[in-house]
Design a protein around this motif. Structure first.
Motif, PDB file in Angstrom:
ATOM      1  N   MET A   1       2.032 -15.895   3.351  1.00 43.71           N
ATOM      2  CA  MET A   1       2.474 -14.552   2.971  1.00 43.71           C
ATOM      3  C   MET A   1       1.353 -13.740   2.330  1.00 43.71           C
ATOM      4  N   LYS A   2       0.399 -14.401   1.669  1.00 43.40           N
ATOM      5  CA  LYS A   2      -0.630 -13.654   0.943  1.00 43.40           C
ATOM      6  C   LYS A   2      -1.473 -12.769   1.856  1.00 43.40           C
ATOM      7  N   PRO A   3      -1.983 -13.285   3.011  1.00 37.61           N
ATOM      8  CA  PRO A   3      -2.763 -12.393   3.879  1.00 37.61           C
ATOM      9  C   PRO A   3      -1.968 -11.179   4.346  1.00 37.61           C
ATOM     10  N   VAL A   4      -0.690 -11.401   4.683  1.00 36.01           N
ATOM     11  CA  VAL A   4       0.151 -10.282   5.109  1.00 36.01           C
ATOM     12  C   VAL A   4       0.320  -9.286   3.978  1.00 36.01           C
ATOM     13  N   PHE A   5       0.546  -9.813   2.775  1.00 33.68           N
ATOM     14  CA  PHE A   5       0.736  -8.954   1.609  1.00 33.68           C
ATOM     15  C   PHE A   5      -0.499  -8.110   1.349  1.00 33.68           C
ATOM     16  N   ILE A   6      -1.681  -8.744   1.375  1.00 26.76           N
ATOM     17  CA  ILE A   6      -2.925  -8.032   1.101  1.00 26.76           C
ATOM     18  C   ILE A   6      -3.188  -6.976   2.165  1.00 26.76           C
ATOM     19  N   ALA A   7      -2.953  -7.340   3.432  1.00 25.86           N
ATOM     20  CA  ALA A   7      -3.193  -6.384   4.514  1.00 25.86           C
ATOM     21  C   ALA A   7      -2.292  -5.157   4.391  1.00 25.86           C
ATOM     22  N   LEU A   8      -1.012  -5.407   4.079  1.00 17.48           N
ATOM     23  CA  LEU A   8      -0.096  -4.278   3.931  1.00 17.48           C
ATOM     24  C   LEU A   8      -0.426  -3.437   2.709  1.00 17.48           C
ATOM     25  N   LEU A   9      -0.871  -4.088   1.642  1.00 16.09           N
ATOM     26  CA  LEU A   9      -1.245  -3.336   0.450  1.00 16.09           C
ATOM     27  C   LEU A   9      -2.433  -2.427   0.732  1.00 16.09           C
ATOM     28  N   LEU A  10      -3.410  -2.929   1.468  1.00 21.65           N
ATOM     29  CA  LEU A  10      -4.571  -2.120   1.810  1.00 21.65           C
ATOM     30  C   LEU A  10      -4.171  -0.946   2.691  1.00 21.65           C
ATOM     31  N   ALA A  11      -3.252  -1.211   3.596  1.00 23.50           N
ATOM     32  CA  ALA A  11      -2.797  -0.135   4.467  1.00 23.50           C
ATOM     33  C   ALA A  11      -2.010   0.913   3.695  1.00 23.50           C
TER      34      ALA A  11
ATOM     35  N   SER B   1      12.022 -15.005  -3.723  1.00 24.32           N
ATOM     36  CA  SER B   1      10.842 -14.261  -4.167  1.00 24.32           C
ATOM     37  C   SER B   1      10.117 -13.660  -2.969  1.00 24.32           C
ATOM     38  N   GLN B   2       9.965 -14.445  -1.901  1.00 30.14           N
ATOM     39  CA  GLN B   2       9.324 -13.921  -0.697  1.00 30.14           C
ATOM     40  C   GLN B   2      10.187 -12.845  -0.045  1.00 30.14           C
ATOM     41  N   ALA B   3      11.508 -13.028  -0.109  1.00 34.07           N
ATOM     42  CA  ALA B   3      12.406 -12.016   0.450  1.00 34.07           C
ATOM     43  C   ALA B   3      12.258 -10.703  -0.306  1.00 34.07           C
ATOM     44  N   LEU B   4      12.067 -10.776  -1.623  1.00 34.35           N
ATOM     45  CA  LEU B   4      11.857  -9.567  -2.421  1.00 34.35           C
ATOM     46  C   LEU B   4      10.574  -8.874  -1.989  1.00 34.35           C
ATOM     47  N   LEU B   5       9.513  -9.632  -1.794  1.00 36.75           N
ATOM     48  CA  LEU B   5       8.241  -9.065  -1.359  1.00 36.75           C
ATOM     49  C   LEU B   5       8.389  -8.371  -0.010  1.00 36.75           C
ATOM     50  N   VAL B   6       9.097  -9.011   0.908  1.00 36.85           N
ATOM     51  CA  VAL B   6       9.307  -8.413   2.229  1.00 36.85           C
ATOM     52  C   VAL B   6      10.119  -7.131   2.113  1.00 36.85           C
ATOM     53  N   ARG B   7      11.167  -7.147   1.275  1.00 36.19           N
ATOM     54  CA  ARG B   7      11.985  -5.944   1.101  1.00 36.19           C
ATOM     55  C   ARG B   7      11.163  -4.797   0.538  1.00 36.19           C
TER      56      ARG B   7
ATOM     57  N   ALA C   1      -2.706   5.613   1.699  1.00 34.44           N
ATOM     58  CA  ALA C   1      -1.897   6.830   1.573  1.00 34.44           C
ATOM     59  C   ALA C   1      -1.729   7.168   0.103  1.00 34.44           C
ATOM     60  N   GLN C   2      -1.818   8.445  -0.192  1.00 34.13           N
ATOM     61  CA  GLN C   2      -1.704   8.886  -1.574  1.00 34.13           C
ATOM     62  C   GLN C   2      -0.226   9.060  -1.903  1.00 34.13           C
ATOM     63  N   ALA C   3       0.322   8.120  -2.643  1.00 35.06           N
ATOM     64  CA  ALA C   3       1.734   8.157  -3.022  1.00 35.06           C
ATOM     65  C   ALA C   3       1.833   8.209  -4.530  1.00 35.06           C
ATOM     66  N   ALA C   4       3.029   8.610  -5.019  1.00 36.29           N
ATOM     67  CA  ALA C   4       3.226   8.702  -6.468  1.00 36.29           C
ATOM     68  C   ALA C   4       3.123   7.325  -7.109  1.00 36.29           C
ATOM     69  N   MET C   5       3.645   6.315  -6.430  1.00 31.86           N
ATOM     70  CA  MET C   5       3.575   4.945  -6.924  1.00 31.86           C
ATOM     71  C   MET C   5       2.933   4.075  -5.855  1.00 31.86           C
ATOM     72  N   GLY C   6       1.957   3.268  -6.270  1.00 28.36           N
ATOM     73  CA  GLY C   6       1.329   2.359  -5.334  1.00 28.36           C
ATOM     74  C   GLY C   6       2.189   1.135  -5.095  1.00 28.36           C
ATOM     75  N   PRO C   7       1.849   0.318  -4.106  1.00 25.04           N
ATOM     76  CA  PRO C   7       2.655  -0.873  -3.789  1.00 25.04           C
ATOM     77  C   PRO C   7       2.725  -1.856  -4.939  1.00 25.04           C
ATOM     78  N   PHE C   8       1.627  -1.980  -5.709  1.00 24.49           N
ATOM     79  CA  PHE C   8       1.658  -2.883  -6.859  1.00 24.49           C
ATOM     80  C   PHE C   8       2.661  -2.395  -7.900  1.00 24.49           C
ATOM     81  N   ASP C   9       2.706  -1.088  -8.108  1.00 26.45           N
ATOM     82  CA  ASP C   9       3.656  -0.521  -9.076  1.00 26.45           C
ATOM     83  C   ASP C   9       5.089  -0.751  -8.629  1.00 26.45           C
ATOM     84  N   VAL C  10       5.331  -0.545  -7.338  1.00 30.34           N
ATOM     85  CA  VAL C  10       6.690  -0.732  -6.812  1.00 30.34           C
ATOM     86  C   VAL C  10       7.113  -2.197  -6.942  1.00 30.34           C
TER      87      VAL C  10
END
Length: 207
Positions: A1-11, A129-135, A15-24
């Protein structure tokens, strides 16, 4: 899951959003009711290991008692025939015992059962926990995609609005047709509907 998570976070971070993926994701860890319930289930499940181990441990017991005696007795006396004697005293007693069965198959079976239940609870927590990350990533990317659709729809509206004004001007000059005006107007309305739909989808994802 980590490579997928990192790739999606970079993607997503591009984009300039009010909250980043880490914040969400951090907000979800603190507030998501499904994940908070999973934490409680995990903690309760891990207690089964302790409960099962308790059946294998020695059993200790300690008892203490205190007594008070107030009595009077009559004893024979050679000179006076009998005499009275008070017997007032305090007595104490205590016992300490330790019991440890050499072989208790039922207790051992309960211990193995508790270990299995604890492992299952921990694995179930990892799954949730992984299901939460995917959601989180799913709804976050959906919100970003909806924003792209909103921008595209607004760009279309602007272009069709200019086309509508241009066709209307040409029609007034006798160089255009009413069909061109109606076509530009219908495309503008279609782009408006696409914008509204994208806004609704973005609102649902953000919620």
């Amino acid at each position: 899951m980590k490579p997928v998570f990192i790739a999606l976070l970079l993607a997503c971070s591009s984009a300039q959003a009010a909250m980043g993926p880490f914040d969400v994701y951090e907000q979800a860890l603190r507030n998501d009711p499904v994940f908070l319930g999973a934490i409680k289930e995990r903690d309760a499940g891990l207690e089964n290991r302790t409960i099962g181990r308790a059946g294998l441990l020695p059993r200790l017991s300690y008892n203490y008692n205190k007594g008070r005696n107030n009595s009077e007795s009559t004893l024979p006396d050679n000179q006076r025939g009998s005499r009275r004697e008070d017997r007032n005293y305090t007595s104490f007693g205590s016992t300490f015992s330790l019991q440890q069965p050499l072989i208790d198959y039922e207790a051992y079976a309960n211990y193995r059962k508790g270990v299995a239940q604890a492992l299952f609870a921990d694995e179930n927590f990892r799954d949730k926990s992984q299901a939460l990350l995917v959601r989180v990533l799913t709804y976050y990317t959906q919100a970003l995609f909806a924003q792209d659709q909103i921008d595209i729809a607004r760009a279309k509206k602007k272009a069709y609005e200019q086309q509508f004004l241009q066709n209307q001007h040409l029609f007034q000059q006798g160089e255009g047709t009413r069909t061109d005006i109606l076509e530009a107007e219908s495309r503008y309305e279609l782009a408006t509907a696409e914008e509204i739909q994208a806004l609704d989808e973005q609102d649902a994802s953000l919620r």
